[in-house]
Design a protein around this motif. Sequence first.
Motif, PDB file in Angstrom:
ATOM      1  N   VAL A 224       0.862  -1.185   0.000  1.00  7.13           N
ATOM      2  CA  VAL A 224       0.000   0.000   0.000  1.00  7.13           C
ATOM      3  C   VAL A 224       0.894   1.229   0.000  1.00  7.13           C
ATOM      4  O   VAL A 224       1.857   1.308   0.771  1.00  7.13           O
ATOM      5  CB  VAL A 224      -0.914   0.023   1.243  1.00  7.13           C
ATOM      6  CG1 VAL A 224      -1.767   1.289   1.266  1.00  7.13           C
ATOM      7  CG2 VAL A 224      -1.808  -1.216   1.276  1.00  7.13           C
ATOM      8  N   ASP A 228      -2.651   5.486  -2.105  1.00  7.65           N
ATOM      9  CA  ASP A 228      -3.820   4.626  -1.879  1.00  7.65           C
ATOM     10  C   ASP A 228      -4.646   5.072  -0.680  1.00  7.65           C
ATOM     11  O   ASP A 228      -5.739   4.550  -0.457  1.00  7.65           O
ATOM     12  CB  ASP A 228      -3.371   3.175  -1.640  1.00  7.65           C
ATOM     13  CG  ASP A 228      -2.692   2.570  -2.848  1.00  7.65           C
ATOM     14  OD1 ASP A 228      -3.175   2.792  -3.974  1.00  7.65           O
ATOM     15  OD2 ASP A 228      -1.673   1.870  -2.660  1.00  7.65           O
ATOM     16  N   VAL A 349      -7.155  -2.412  -2.929  1.00  9.96           N
ATOM     17  CA  VAL A 349      -7.518  -1.315  -2.030  1.00  9.96           C
ATOM     18  C   VAL A 349      -8.921  -0.835  -2.374  1.00  9.96           C
ATOM     19  O   VAL A 349      -9.215  -0.512  -3.525  1.00  9.96           O
ATOM     20  CB  VAL A 349      -6.518  -0.158  -2.138  1.00  9.96           C
ATOM     21  CG1 VAL A 349      -6.955   1.007  -1.249  1.00  9.96           C
ATOM     22  CG2 VAL A 349      -5.117  -0.625  -1.745  1.00  9.96           C
TER      23      VAL A 349
END
Length: 439
Positions: A224, A228, A349
């Motif tokens: 991540v 994001d 995500v």
Amino acid sequence: MTKAGFDTDHPIGVAVLGMGNVGTEVVRILQNQADDLRQRVGAPVVLRGVAVRRTDIDRGIPAELLTTDAAGLVARDDVDLVVEVMGGIDPARQLIRTALEAGKSVVTANKALLADYTGELAAAAEANRADLYFEAAVAGAIPVVRPLIQSLSGDRVNKVVGIVNGTTNFILSAMDETGADYEVTLKEATRLGYAEADPTADVEGYDAAAKAAILASLAFHTRVTAADVFREGISKITAEDLETASALGCTVKLLAICERVDGDGEKDRVSVRVYPALIPRKHPLSAVTGAFNAVVVEAENAGRLMFYGQGAGGAPTASAVMGDLVMAARNKFYGGRAPGESVYAELPVAPIGDTPTRYHVNLQVADRPGVLAAVASEFANHGVSISTVRQEGHGEGARLVVVTHLANESALADTVAAVTELEAVTAVTSVLRLEGTAE
């Protein structure tokens, strides 16, 4: 002298990049606790040099240890381990890569760099059998990175939520305690040294978002990045928001939330977000005041774990750096390795629009019959269920405070847009999320 076949007289050379608040404390500990560090590591830990911008300033260490040539210091044959506390993306990124590619282990506190480039740096570490440690990049002295990587590696983490920025927590705590507005409290935080001259990275949530990206990557075995992370800061929070929160038995905190979202039969997703939110006074994070940080981890078997302490400052952050340094030095001495990056899960995500949350909506309205019915109708039309409604004041200053049940961000945004168009609604003065409730 040997210890079970290991040469305990051969020193482990350390280079420190940067000598600000944290770097100064790291250098102090290396010098003042040399004997203890030798016992903990198994061999002498020797400071080879410190890279700084200027060498003509008295920094309390021998002048020959100072250099402006950071790349040359990293490349030295007698340097085994590099501590990066200079901050920023470049040249820190290239210096760390150079060290790792030479097989030298790296300890860094650089959250902004790690939030975007952990994958690149972790790959360089793996390819060259070097260690990359970064406990100090999240929440200062609070040990949360290593528990996620090691202690909970056999468990399934479902949620990580925390207060990870001391500046914003100081400001919101002071607003809650004194009733002062945001600008007044920010000035006080600046005067006391809790806020930078340019506080944008803190108050607009960028610092917390970088830390959230790191925590989510570790917790969910998924890469991540800061891009994001959905991010909102605290600059629009008003004294009125804190007052209405208090009436609900809540306070307002800037939260970093990393959450595993059920995929409804498909692959789970990850929701990562940073924003100011109401939390009940009974929630453990509500008691975290001033410049302190805290992180709550919810795991399937371990249950709820809370990590609390000083999240910033030279000495607390240096403590975390030194913990990593000892681990990296031990690995150099004994031939061990730190755990590498784990991104096997590759969870997608979730966009913020698909993330369910409860909301606290503050409306300024005309005090006349039918207003509540019209507002409730728009909430119903967009599928947002109302939990409670409270009217405050009369006449031109009347307000409706609406608290919803769980609703997706997109549905709530559509609702607010529709309510704004109602003739009886003068303004939507604030929309805050409500976290930490049973629903």
